[in-house]
Design an enzyme around this catalytic site. Structure first.
Site, short mmCIF file in Angstrom:
data_model
loop_
_atom_site.label_atom_id
_atom_site.label_comp_id
_atom_site.label_asym_id
_atom_site.label_seq_id
_atom_site.Cartn_x
_atom_site.Cartn_y
_atom_site.Cartn_z
N HIS A 250 0.80 -1.23 0.00
CA HIS A 250 0.00 0.00 0.00
C HIS A 250 0.83 1.28 0.00
O HIS A 250 0.28 2.36 0.09
CB HIS A 250 -1.01 0.00 1.14
CG HIS A 250 -0.42 0.17 2.50
ND1 HIS A 250 -0.58 1.31 3.24
CD2 HIS A 250 0.34 -0.65 3.25
CE1 HIS A 250 0.04 1.18 4.39
NE2 HIS A 250 0.60 0.00 4.43
N THR A 288 -2.53 -19.68 2.63
CA THR A 288 -2.97 -19.47 1.26
C THR A 288 -2.53 -18.09 0.80
O THR A 288 -2.79 -17.09 1.48
CB THR A 288 -4.50 -19.55 1.17
OG1 THR A 288 -4.91 -20.80 1.70
CG2 THR A 288 -4.96 -19.40 -0.26
N CYS A 374 1.92 5.36 12.94
CA CYS A 374 1.92 4.42 14.05
C CYS A 374 2.37 5.03 15.36
O CYS A 374 2.26 4.42 16.40
CB CYS A 374 2.75 3.17 13.73
SG CYS A 374 4.19 3.47 12.71
#
Lengths: 450, 114
Positions: A250, A288, A374
């Site tokens: 991103h 997966t 953050c």
């Protein structure tokens, strides 16, 4: 930072104290409470205009080409890429492998060296903890810097608790590390050096090529968090002699929730996997592989490779325009980080005598941040700014402007104008600014307690 | 959105200067011009300010960049990429319209200046 119930309980227990002090304590607690709620989060009204997005280091909008590549895999080609027995699996697997090639091509690697993860945080955790734990029999030392991303610093903290030695290299005033210091810090039992390519808060670009060569010569593995660098500057893992590299989806106009880790095959680096299971991704990251997300990551990498030069030229142009406009109109603005060794799209400016949070509140039409996403929850100034030796007051008044592929001249001009307007307004209201205008040297003032 | 073609003819007709005339066949020139105009027309439909301005800018710059390309194979490849980009833009415009949201602050300013 006391919350209301705790503070009232404490105040309740201070019944014996004379009343003026109690009132002062109460107002202090209220002030702290008010400070926390300064920038209230709220959703935009239906008819309210959206702010301009100038926070490209926090995340980036998806490029329409990336979304276009991902949608078929969300709608129709929904097979599990690890299913070997039917067309759904085969087509999903071939898409995954194509994405792997696209990511590898961007960084100059072999497709077999790319491991898909859930993002750069996971890649960083995997690299640091994985290398440390695999080689822990003989090597117990890791080197990193004080300006790394929180996930790197936190992983190192966890390793310290496990019994490893960590050296947190300081940085110079311009944000770059000292190669001599790094060389001296390397010990015979050093297993890994982890230094990020481009810092997400001040945009400084470390001398990765020199560090890579140094580490290779001393037989130490080198990991770099290239989340902010990939797709923005030319990256080549062979030239740079990098053994591990973290990539984030991103940050390069791709989807959120996906990233990659480059793991060198020659000379081989081994990692102890964090996530165990069916052995997918060479056993390094079971689970997966999310085909639509990795297809998006691959498409983002391919677009980034094609647009690298164009974007870089444009971002540099816009960044210079923004900085020129602001600095030529108002005095006492400091750009944090080295002026040359940087990525131009990440600009961190400190406006003296202005409080950062008030400026952000005033610039409510522009989406900006002061420091990284953050760490923005706490009221402390960013540790990165502290590491580069910024004065406490300047650190509190810093804003990070992010410019990206989709930024326009109008947005830059609007941001610059509003910024200048509000800085001037806030300075008018500041008693410190008044004193400076009268010629008083603030550092010579002796503040007294009342 | 990186589509290229001899911009020569396009710029020539838009700017009316002789310095941009090339040796391309008349049909090729018109074809490139119509593709360019179509790309711009579709790009203007993006509801999102950032996507719209990016698409318009990138299409113009890409055609400008490739205006001197002569090799017919390269030209054909660039035109194919242009057609793919056109399809992408059309799809993404529809999706953008389905999930439309408020305008950004600079769009109000744009409207004011009109």
């Amino acid at each position: 930072m006391m919350n209301r119930t705790l503070s009232t309980k404490l105040l309740g227990s201070m019944c014996g104290i004379s009343s003026p002090r109690l009132r002062f304590a109460q107002s202090a607690a209220n002030a702290v409470q008010k400070q926390k709620e300064l920038i209230k989060s709220r959703e935009l009204e239906k008819d309210e205009l959206r702010p301009l997005y100038m926070d490209f280091q926090a995340t980036t909008p998806m490029d329409p080409r990336v979304l276009d590549a991902m949608l078929p895999y969300q709608v129709n080609y929904y097979g599990n890429p690890h299913s070997r027995t039917h067309a759904y699996g085969w087509e999903s697997e071939s898409a995954m492998e194509k994405a792997r090639k696209q990511v590898a091509a961007l960084i100059g690697a072999d497709p077999r060296e790319i491991v898909f993860t859930s993002g750069a945080t996971e890649s960083n955790n995997m690299s640091i903890k994985g290398v440390a734990r695999f080689y822990k029999a003989k090597k117990k030392h890791i080197i990193t810097t004080q300006t790394e991303h929180k996930c790197v610093l936190d992983s190192c903290r966890v390793l310290e608790a496990e019994g490893f030695d960590i050296t947190y290299l300081p940085v110079k005033d311009n944000g770059l590390i000292d190669l001599k210091q790094l060389e001296e810090a390397i010990r015979p039992d050093t297993s890994l050096v982890s230094i990020m390519t481009i810092n997400n808060e001040i945009g400084v670009k470390q001398p990765i090529k020199e560090i890579g060569h140094l580490c290779r010569s001393k037989n130490v593995f080198f990991h770099t968090d290239a989340a902010q660098a990939v797709g923005k500057i030319p990256v080549n893992v062979t030239d740079w002699k990098v053994d591990l590299m973290s990539i984030s989806g991103h940050k390069i106009y791709g989807p959120k929730g996906v990233g990659a880790l480059y793991v060198r095959r020659r000379p081989r680096i081994r990692i102890e996997p964090l996530q165990n299971g069916g052995g997918q991704e060479r056993g390094l990251r079971s689970g997966t592989v999310p085909t639509p997300l990795v297809v998006g990551l691959g498409a983002a990498c391919e677009v980034a490779q094609q647009e690298l030069e164009y974007d870089h030229k444009r971002v540099t142009l816009l960044a210079n325009r923004l900085v020129q406009k602001i600095m030529s109109d108002i005095p006492d603005v400091v750009m944090n980080g080295d002026p040359d060794q940087r990525y131009s799209g990440c600009i961190n400016l400190s406006f003296a005598y202005v409080e950062g949070e008030s400026l952000l509140m005033a610039l409510k039409d522009v989406a900006l941040s002061s420091g990284s996403a953050c760490t923005s929850a706490s009221l402390e100034p960013s540790y990165v700014l502290r590491a580069i030796g910024t004065d406490e007051d300047l650190a509190h008044s810093s804003i990070r402007f992010g410019i990206g592929r989709f930024t326009t001249e109008e947005e830059v001009d609007y941001t610059a104008e509003k910024c200048i307007q509000h800085v001037k307004r806030l300075r008018e209201m500041s008693p410190l600014w008044e004193m400076v205008q009268e010629g008083i040297d603030l550092k010579s003032i002796k503040w007294t307690q009342h | 959105m990186h589509s290229g073609a001899p911009l020569v003819a396009v710029l020539g007709s838009l700017r009316r200067t002789d310095s941009f005339v090339s040796i391309m066949a008349a049909s090729g020139r018109e074809h490139v011009l119509s593709l360019y105009k179509l790309l711009l027309k579709e790009s203007k439909k993006f509801p999102s300010y950032n996507y719209r301005t990016y698409a318009l800018r990138r299409v113009r710059d890409a055609f400008r960049e490739n205006r001197t390309v002569e090799d017919p194979k390269v030209v054909e490849e660039l035109l194919n990429r242009a057609r793919e980009s056109l399809a992408i833009i059309q799809r993404q415009v529809s999706i953008g319209k389905m999930y439309e949201i408020q305008k950004t602050v600079v769009e109000r300013e744009e409207k004011k200046n009109d």
